[in-house]
Scaffold this active site. Structure first.
Site, PDB file in Angstrom:
ATOM      1  N   TYR A 105      -1.262  -0.420  10.831  1.00 36.50           N
ATOM      2  CA  TYR A 105      -1.576  -0.828   9.215  1.00 36.50           C
ATOM      3  C   TYR A 105      -0.516  -0.392   8.594  1.00 36.50           C
ATOM      4  CZ  TYR A 105      -3.685  -1.092   4.542  1.00 36.50           C
ATOM      5  OH  TYR A 105      -3.970  -1.232   3.267  1.00 36.50           O
TER       6      TYR A 105
ATOM      7  N   SER B  50       0.688  -1.117  -0.020  1.00 39.89           N
ATOM      8  CA  SER B  50      -0.027   0.043   0.003  1.00 39.89           C
ATOM      9  C   SER B  50       0.983   1.180   0.003  1.00 39.89           C
ATOM     10  CB  SER B  50      -0.897   0.012   1.225  1.00 39.89           C
ATOM     11  OG  SER B  50      -1.531   1.277   1.552  1.00 39.89           O
TER      12      SER B  50
END
Length: 257
Positions: free
Chosen positions: A145, A132
Site C-alpha cells: 500500500y 495517503s
C-alpha cells in the site's frame, strides 16, 4: 478558476466514504458528476440523493473505462478508489500485491492516460489524486500500500511537468485517519474495528476532505494547490523507536581434537 469553468467530473470509488462525499460536494456546484464504483446499489441510492450519473464499473476494467472516457470530456478527474490488504511484506500474498497495484496505481495511471490529454488539448482541467500519508511516512504492515501511494504522489508531480504550459491543475490529497467505513472494509465489519480506529478519536469526516477538494478546485486559474496533507489534530507521523534483539546469538560450539 471557478466551478463555472468546469462542466463534468469523474469520481472513482464513489459508492461510500470520501468518494461519495466528493460526489455530493461537486453536485452542489452544479457539476455533472459521473460516479464510478463496483457496488451498484449504493451508487443507485447516491444517484437518487444527488442526481449524479452512476456507473457500476470495476476500476480495473480498462476496456469499459476506455469506452466511458471516449465519449465524455471530463474536466475534473478524482482518483479516489483504493484498496488495502495490511500485512507485513514478509507475509505478503501474491494476489494481494496484484490487487493493490491494479486498483491503487495501475487504474490511476490509465485513467490519467485516458483523460489528461484531452484536458491539455482544451487547456482546461483538474486532476485530484487521493493518495495517503502512507505515501510519505512509514508505519508497519502496509508495504505494498505504501509503495502504490508513494507512486501516486510522484505521478501527481510528474503530471504537472508533462502538462506544463497548459491550465491543467493537479492536486494530491494525502489523508491521515478519517472517520469512514474503510476500516471495516479492510479489517472486517466488527464492532471492535470501529472501537480500535474511530470511537473516542477526534477525526476529520469524509465531508471535510470533500470540502478541501472543493477549495482546491474553486481557486483562481492562476493558483494550483499541489499538495494537501489532512490529518486529525491529534495524529502525528513522527517518532523514534529502537528495538533490542529478541535473543542474543549464541556462538557455535567448537569441537576440538
Amino acid at each position: 478558476m471557478s466551478f463555472s469553468d468546469y462542466r463534468t467530473a469523474l469520481v472513482t470509488g464513489a459508492s461510500s466514504g470520501i468518494g461519495a462525499a466528493v460526489v455530493e460536494r461537486l453536485r452542489r456546484e452544479n457539476i455533472e458528476v459521473h460516479a464510478l464504483a463496483r457496488s451498484a446499489e449504493p451508487l443507485r441510492k447516491l444517484a437518487e440523493k444527488t442526481g449524479c450519473i452512476p456507473h457500476a464499473i470495476d476500476v480495473t476494467d480498462r476496456a469499459t473505462l476506455a469506452e466511458l472516457t471516449s465519449w465524455i470530456e471530463f474536466d475534473i478527474l478524482v482518483n479516489n478508489a483504493g484498496v488495502d490488504r495490511p500485512k507485513k511484506f514478509l507475509e505478503a500474498d501474491e494476489g494481494d500485491i496484484d490487487l493493490i497495484i491494479d486498483v491503487n496505481l495501475r487504474a490511476v495511471l490509465h485513467l490519467c492516460r485516458m483523460i489528461v490529454p484531452g484536458m491539455v488539448a482544451r487547456d482546461n482541467g483538474h486532476v485530484i489524486n487521493i493518495s495517503s500519508i502512507a505515501g510519505a511516512y512509514n508505519f508497519g504492515g502496509n508495504s505494498s500500500y505504501h509503495a502504490t501511494k508513494a507512486a501516486v504522489s510522484m505521478l501527481s508531480n510528474q503530471l504537472r511537468i508533462d502538462a506544463f504550459g497548459k491550465r491543467v491543475r493537479v492536486t494530491e490529497i494525502c489523508p491521515g485517519r478519517v472517520a469512514t467505513d474503510i476500516f471495516a472494509h479492510v479489517h472486517g465489519d466488527d464492532p471492535s474495528i470501529r472501537e480500535r480506529f474511530i470511537d473516542g478519536f477526534e477525526l476529520p469526516e469524509a465531508s471535510d476532505i470533500a470540502d478541501a477538494i472543493a477549495y482546491a478546485i474553486g481557486t483562481p486559474v492562476a493558483v494550483n494547490i499541489g499538495h494537501m496533507e489532512i490529518t486529525p489534530t491529534l495524529q502525528v507521523m513522527g517518532g523514534l523507536q529502537t528495538a533490542r534483539p529478541e535473543t542474543q546469538r549464541t556462538k557455535p560450539a567448537v569441537s576440538r581434537p
